[in-house]
Design a protein around this motif. Structure first.
Motif, PDB file in Angstrom:
ATOM      1  N   VAL A 111       0.847  -1.190   0.000  1.00  9.50           N
ATOM      2  CA  VAL A 111       0.000   0.000   0.000  1.00  9.50           C
ATOM      3  C   VAL A 111       0.882   1.239   0.000  1.00  9.50           C
ATOM      4  CG1 VAL A 111      -1.836   1.235   1.206  1.00  9.50           C
ATOM      5  CG2 VAL A 111      -1.778  -1.239   1.244  1.00  9.50           C
ATOM      6  N   GLN A 112       0.525   2.191  -0.859  1.00 11.51           N
ATOM      7  CA  GLN A 112       1.210   3.473  -0.924  1.00 11.51           C
ATOM      8  C   GLN A 112       0.170   4.582  -0.807  1.00 11.51           C
ATOM      9  OE1 GLN A 112       4.477   4.090  -1.113  1.00 11.51           O
ATOM     10  NE2 GLN A 112       5.177   1.980  -1.360  1.00 11.51           N
ATOM     11  N   LEU A 113       0.504   5.619  -0.024  1.00  6.81           N
ATOM     12  CA  LEU A 113      -0.350   6.793   0.090  1.00  6.81           C
ATOM     13  C   LEU A 113       0.167   7.881  -0.839  1.00  6.81           C
ATOM     14  CD1 LEU A 113      -1.004   6.974   3.936  1.00  6.81           C
ATOM     15  CD2 LEU A 113      -2.208   5.678   2.187  1.00  6.81           C
ATOM     16  N   SER A 114      -0.757   8.605  -1.456  1.00  2.00           N
ATOM     17  CA  SER A 114      -0.369   9.584  -2.467  1.00  2.00           C
ATOM     18  C   SER A 114       0.386  10.770  -1.892  1.00  2.00           C
ATOM     19  CB  SER A 114      -1.621  10.084  -3.205  1.00  2.00           C
ATOM     20  OG  SER A 114      -2.528  10.671  -2.286  1.00  2.00           O
ATOM     21  N   ILE A 115       0.260  11.046  -0.595  1.00  5.67           N
ATOM     22  CA  ILE A 115       0.872  12.239  -0.019  1.00  5.67           C
ATOM     23  C   ILE A 115       2.070  11.913   0.857  1.00  5.67           C
ATOM     24  CG2 ILE A 115      -1.261  13.580  -0.084  1.00  5.67           C
ATOM     25  CD1 ILE A 115      -1.664  12.902   2.838  1.00  5.67           C
ATOM     26  N   GLU A 116       2.502  10.671   0.905  1.00  7.72           N
ATOM     27  CA  GLU A 116       3.638  10.340   1.754  1.00  7.72           C
ATOM     28  C   GLU A 116       4.944  10.717   1.069  1.00  7.72           C
ATOM     29  OE1 GLU A 116       4.959   6.162   2.140  1.00  7.72           O
ATOM     30  OE2 GLU A 116       3.086   5.701   1.097  1.00  7.72           O
ATOM     31  N   ASP A 117       5.968  10.880   1.871  1.00 11.28           N
ATOM     32  CA  ASP A 117       7.284  11.237   1.362  1.00 11.28           C
ATOM     33  C   ASP A 117       7.806  10.108   0.483  1.00 11.28           C
ATOM     34  OD1 ASP A 117      10.348  11.479   1.446  1.00 11.28           O
ATOM     35  OD2 ASP A 117       9.704  13.358   2.349  1.00 11.28           O
ATOM     36  N   PRO A 118       8.349  10.405  -0.706  1.00  4.99           N
ATOM     37  CA  PRO A 118       8.786   9.331  -1.606  1.00  4.99           C
ATOM     38  C   PRO A 118      10.009   8.568  -1.112  1.00  4.99           C
ATOM     39  CG  PRO A 118       9.356  11.480  -2.511  1.00  4.99           C
ATOM     40  CD  PRO A 118       8.509  11.742  -1.306  1.00  4.99           C
ATOM     41  N   GLU A 119      10.782   9.131  -0.182  1.00  6.19           N
ATOM     42  CA  GLU A 119      12.008   8.469   0.260  1.00  6.19           C
ATOM     43  C   GLU A 119      11.835   7.744   1.587  1.00  6.19           C
ATOM     44  OE1 GLU A 119      15.173  11.263   0.294  1.00  6.19           O
ATOM     45  OE2 GLU A 119      15.197  11.542  -1.886  1.00  6.19           O
ATOM     46  N   ILE A 120      11.064   8.307   2.510  1.00  8.51           N
ATOM     47  CA  ILE A 120      10.865   7.697   3.821  1.00  8.51           C
ATOM     48  C   ILE A 120       9.374   7.697   4.136  1.00  8.51           C
ATOM     49  CG2 ILE A 120      13.135   8.163   4.809  1.00  8.51           C
ATOM     50  CD1 ILE A 120      12.092  10.744   5.905  1.00  8.51           C
ATOM     51  N   PRO A 121       8.889   6.723   4.938  1.00 11.27           N
ATOM     52  CA  PRO A 121       7.443   6.650   5.234  1.00 11.27           C
ATOM     53  C   PRO A 121       7.010   7.739   6.216  1.00 11.27           C
ATOM     54  CG  PRO A 121       8.613   4.916   6.395  1.00 11.27           C
ATOM     55  CD  PRO A 121       9.630   5.597   5.526  1.00 11.27           C
ATOM     56  N   GLN A 122       6.855   8.942   5.722  1.00  9.48           N
ATOM     57  CA  GLN A 122       6.432  10.073   6.537  1.00  9.48           C
ATOM     58  C   GLN A 122       5.477  10.950   5.739  1.00  9.48           C
ATOM     59  OE1 GLN A 122       9.947  12.119   7.848  1.00  9.48           O
ATOM     60  NE2 GLN A 122      10.567  10.517   9.265  1.00  9.48           N
ATOM     61  N   VAL A 206      -7.204  -7.216  -7.821  1.00  4.05           N
ATOM     62  CA  VAL A 206      -6.019  -6.476  -8.261  1.00  4.05           C
ATOM     63  C   VAL A 206      -5.208  -7.426  -9.135  1.00  4.05           C
ATOM     64  CG1 VAL A 206      -4.007  -5.145  -7.554  1.00  4.05           C
ATOM     65  CG2 VAL A 206      -6.038  -5.181  -6.108  1.00  4.05           C
ATOM     66  N   HIS A 207      -5.092  -7.108 -10.403  1.00  3.71           N
ATOM     67  CA  HIS A 207      -4.434  -8.006 -11.342  1.00  3.71           C
ATOM     68  C   HIS A 207      -2.943  -8.078 -11.060  1.00  3.71           C
ATOM     69  CE1 HIS A 207      -8.216  -8.075 -13.481  1.00  3.71           C
ATOM     70  NE2 HIS A 207      -8.201  -6.753 -13.555  1.00  3.71           N
ATOM     71  N   ARG A 208      -2.315  -9.068 -11.662  1.00  2.00           N
ATOM     72  CA  ARG A 208      -0.895  -9.300 -11.419  1.00  2.00           C
ATOM     73  C   ARG A 208      -0.063  -8.140 -11.976  1.00  2.00           C
ATOM     74  NH1 ARG A 208       2.237 -11.923 -15.406  1.00  2.00           N
ATOM     75  NH2 ARG A 208       1.218 -12.061 -17.426  1.00  2.00           N
ATOM     76  N   ARG A 209       0.943  -7.732 -11.197  1.00  2.00           N
ATOM     77  CA  ARG A 209       1.824  -6.619 -11.569  1.00  2.00           C
ATOM     78  C   ARG A 209       0.990  -5.398 -11.980  1.00  2.00           C
ATOM     79  NH1 ARG A 209       6.786  -8.676 -11.418  1.00  2.00           N
ATOM     80  NH2 ARG A 209       7.133 -10.860 -11.974  1.00  2.00           N
ATOM     81  N   TRP A 210       0.043  -5.063 -11.137  1.00  2.00           N
ATOM     82  CA  TRP A 210      -0.891  -3.993 -11.437  1.00  2.00           C
ATOM     83  C   TRP A 210      -1.045  -3.097 -10.213  1.00  2.00           C
ATOM     84  CZ3 TRP A 210      -2.587  -2.725 -16.098  1.00  2.00           C
ATOM     85  CH2 TRP A 210      -3.653  -1.854 -16.213  1.00  2.00           C
ATOM     86  N   THR A 211      -1.393  -1.846 -10.472  1.00  2.00           N
ATOM     87  CA  THR A 211      -1.637  -0.879  -9.404  1.00  2.00           C
ATOM     88  C   THR A 211      -3.064  -0.372  -9.519  1.00  2.00           C
ATOM     89  OG1 THR A 211       0.685  -0.197  -9.379  1.00  2.00           O
ATOM     90  CG2 THR A 211      -0.908   1.285  -8.361  1.00  2.00           C
ATOM     91  N   GLN A 212      -3.778  -0.456  -8.424  1.00  2.00           N
ATOM     92  CA  GLN A 212      -5.175  -0.025  -8.412  1.00  2.00           C
ATOM     93  C   GLN A 212      -5.324   1.154  -7.452  1.00  2.00           C
ATOM     94  OE1 GLN A 212      -7.989  -3.151  -8.019  1.00  2.00           O
ATOM     95  NE2 GLN A 212      -9.630  -1.839  -7.281  1.00  2.00           N
ATOM     96  N   GLN A 213      -5.917   2.223  -7.940  1.00  2.00           N
ATOM     97  CA  GLN A 213      -6.148   3.400  -7.110  1.00  2.00           C
ATOM     98  C   GLN A 213      -7.502   3.305  -6.437  1.00  2.00           C
ATOM     99  OE1 GLN A 213      -5.527   7.182  -8.915  1.00  2.00           O
ATOM    100  NE2 GLN A 213      -3.344   6.875  -9.192  1.00  2.00           N
ATOM    101  N   ILE A 214      -7.504   3.656  -5.159  1.00  2.00           N
ATOM    102  CA  ILE A 214      -8.709   3.578  -4.335  1.00  2.00           C
ATOM    103  C   ILE A 214      -8.982   4.960  -3.760  1.00  2.00           C
ATOM    104  CG2 ILE A 214      -9.766   2.487  -2.323  1.00  2.00           C
ATOM    105  CD1 ILE A 214      -7.753   0.173  -2.825  1.00  2.00           C
ATOM    106  N   GLU A 215     -10.213   5.371  -3.849  1.00  2.00           N
ATOM    107  CA  GLU A 215     -10.593   6.669  -3.302  1.00  2.00           C
ATOM    108  C   GLU A 215     -10.384   6.655  -1.794  1.00  2.00           C
ATOM    109  OE1 GLU A 215     -14.263   9.887  -3.670  1.00  2.00           O
ATOM    110  OE2 GLU A 215     -14.440   7.854  -4.481  1.00  2.00           O
ATOM    111  N   GLY A 216      -9.596   7.600  -1.328  1.00  2.00           N
ATOM    112  CA  GLY A 216      -9.185   7.575   0.063  1.00  2.00           C
ATOM    113  C   GLY A 216     -10.048   8.427   0.969  1.00  2.00           C
ATOM    114  N   PHE A 217      -9.385   9.283   1.749  1.00  2.00           N
ATOM    115  CA  PHE A 217     -10.059  10.071   2.767  1.00  2.00           C
ATOM    116  C   PHE A 217      -9.339  11.396   2.906  1.00  2.00           C
ATOM    117  CE2 PHE A 217      -7.301   6.766   4.377  1.00  2.00           C
ATOM    118  CZ  PHE A 217      -6.316   7.483   5.036  1.00  2.00           C
ATOM    119  N   ASP A 218      -9.918  12.277   3.700  1.00  2.00           N
ATOM    120  CA  ASP A 218      -9.363  13.618   3.907  1.00  2.00           C
ATOM    121  C   ASP A 218      -8.955  13.750   5.368  1.00  2.00           C
ATOM    122  OD1 ASP A 218      -8.569  16.207   3.760  1.00  2.00           O
ATOM    123  OD2 ASP A 218     -10.442  16.985   2.932  1.00  2.00           O
TER     124      ASP A 218
END
Length: 292
Positions: A111-122, A206-218
């Motif tokens: 899982v990846q969040l769209s607003i997290e730091d790309p280098e460290i999980p912050q 979620v298909h193999r080697r695939w990325t699925q975007q999910i509507e998150g939260f605020d």
């Protein structure tokens, strides 16, 4: 993703694929596929069996089998047919085992969040101005902005489809969180919702080697109630091992927020310098960033 020997091998294979001319690339991929060679092997076994039986029936081949003083042609044919049947059954069992292994593999989700730091999980947010704080240091509230909206990316790094995917989000040290209607509330306390869950169901794999975007939260207007707030995100699917990530949350006051923005701008320029080697292109990109 961690750098492993298998990852290096996959990178080299991708580089070799790019060197193949586009016109013959589909033919090369078809010749290198497992399905093609399984078909070739099965056809070769059947053809060899028919050839041996025909040679025994027509030309009297005995293959050095003991048939007594007089050649017994029927015994040789039965022996050849029995051995060929054993080879066919063994090959069919091998193909079925390989198909079962491919069909029952374990997906590997991340899982990846769209607003997290790309280098460290912050995650960094700007604090809203509030008066009358009695704590020292004060507990800050996240300023509601378009950047506080979170989009979740569910990545499947395996070659197997992830069926019935699910994501659970736990808020640690954060209060006043408003859960969206399309997320299921799992836990709620006196200071607000602390745990929500999304279920994809059987119709949304979620298909193999695939990325699925999910509507998150605020996370706008959410307030920190501890010195180390964080978000714990867990991904799960059928036959998949639960994978959890804990992302630290930092709410910065306006002066620190300006310093953070300047740091991110310098990092963006550094990354652009790596990707664009032309001096003219870098100069134009810097002018565009300065305008923004």
């Amino acid at each position: 993703m961690r750098h492993t020997p298998w990852l290096s091998i996959r990178i080299r294979i991708r580089r070799l694929r790019r060197r193949i001319p586009p016109r013959i690339r589909p033919i090369v991929f078809h010749l290198c596929s497992l399905r093609f060679w399984v078909g070739i092997f099965t056809g070769a076994v059947i053809l060899a069996t028919l050839t041996l039986v025909a040679g025994t029936a027509i030309s009297g081949w005995r293959y050095h089998l003991p048939t007594g003083e007089k050649p017994n042609q029927m015994a040789v044919i039965n022996t050849v047919a029995t051995l060929a049947s054993f080879v066919l059954v063994a090959s069919a069992s091998t193909v079925a085992l390989v198909a079962y292994m491919f069909a029952s593999g374990r997906p590997r989700l991340e899982v990846q969040l769209s607003i997290e730091d790309p280098e460290i999980p912050q995650i960094y947010f700007e604090a809203a101005h509030e008066s009358g704080q009695i704590t020292n240091p004060p507990l800050l509230r996240i300023k509601k902005k378009p950047q506080t909206s979170v989009v979740i990316r569910l990545e499947n790094h395996s070659t197997f489809a992830a069926r019935n995917p699910g994501i659970r989000v736990e808020l640690i040290g954060l209060a006043n969180f408003q859960a969206p209607s399309y997320w299921k509330v799992i836990e709620e306390r006196e200071w607000g919702v602390t745990c929500i869950q999304w279920d994809g169901g059987a119709d949304d794999p979620v298909h193999r080697r695939w990325t699925q975007q999910i509507e998150g939260f605020d996370l706008g207007d959410t307030k920190e109630i501890s010195r180390k707030p964080a978000i714990k995100v867990t991904a799960l699917a059928d036959r998949a091992t639960p994978r959890a990530r804990t992302i630290s949350v930092f709410v910065l006051e306006p002066d620190l927020w300006e310093l953070y923005q300047e740091k991110m701008r310098k990092r963006l320029l550094r990354d652009l310098d790596k990707h664009f080697k032309s001096t003219g292109r870098k100069a134009r990109l810097r002018k565009l960033l300065n305008r923004v």
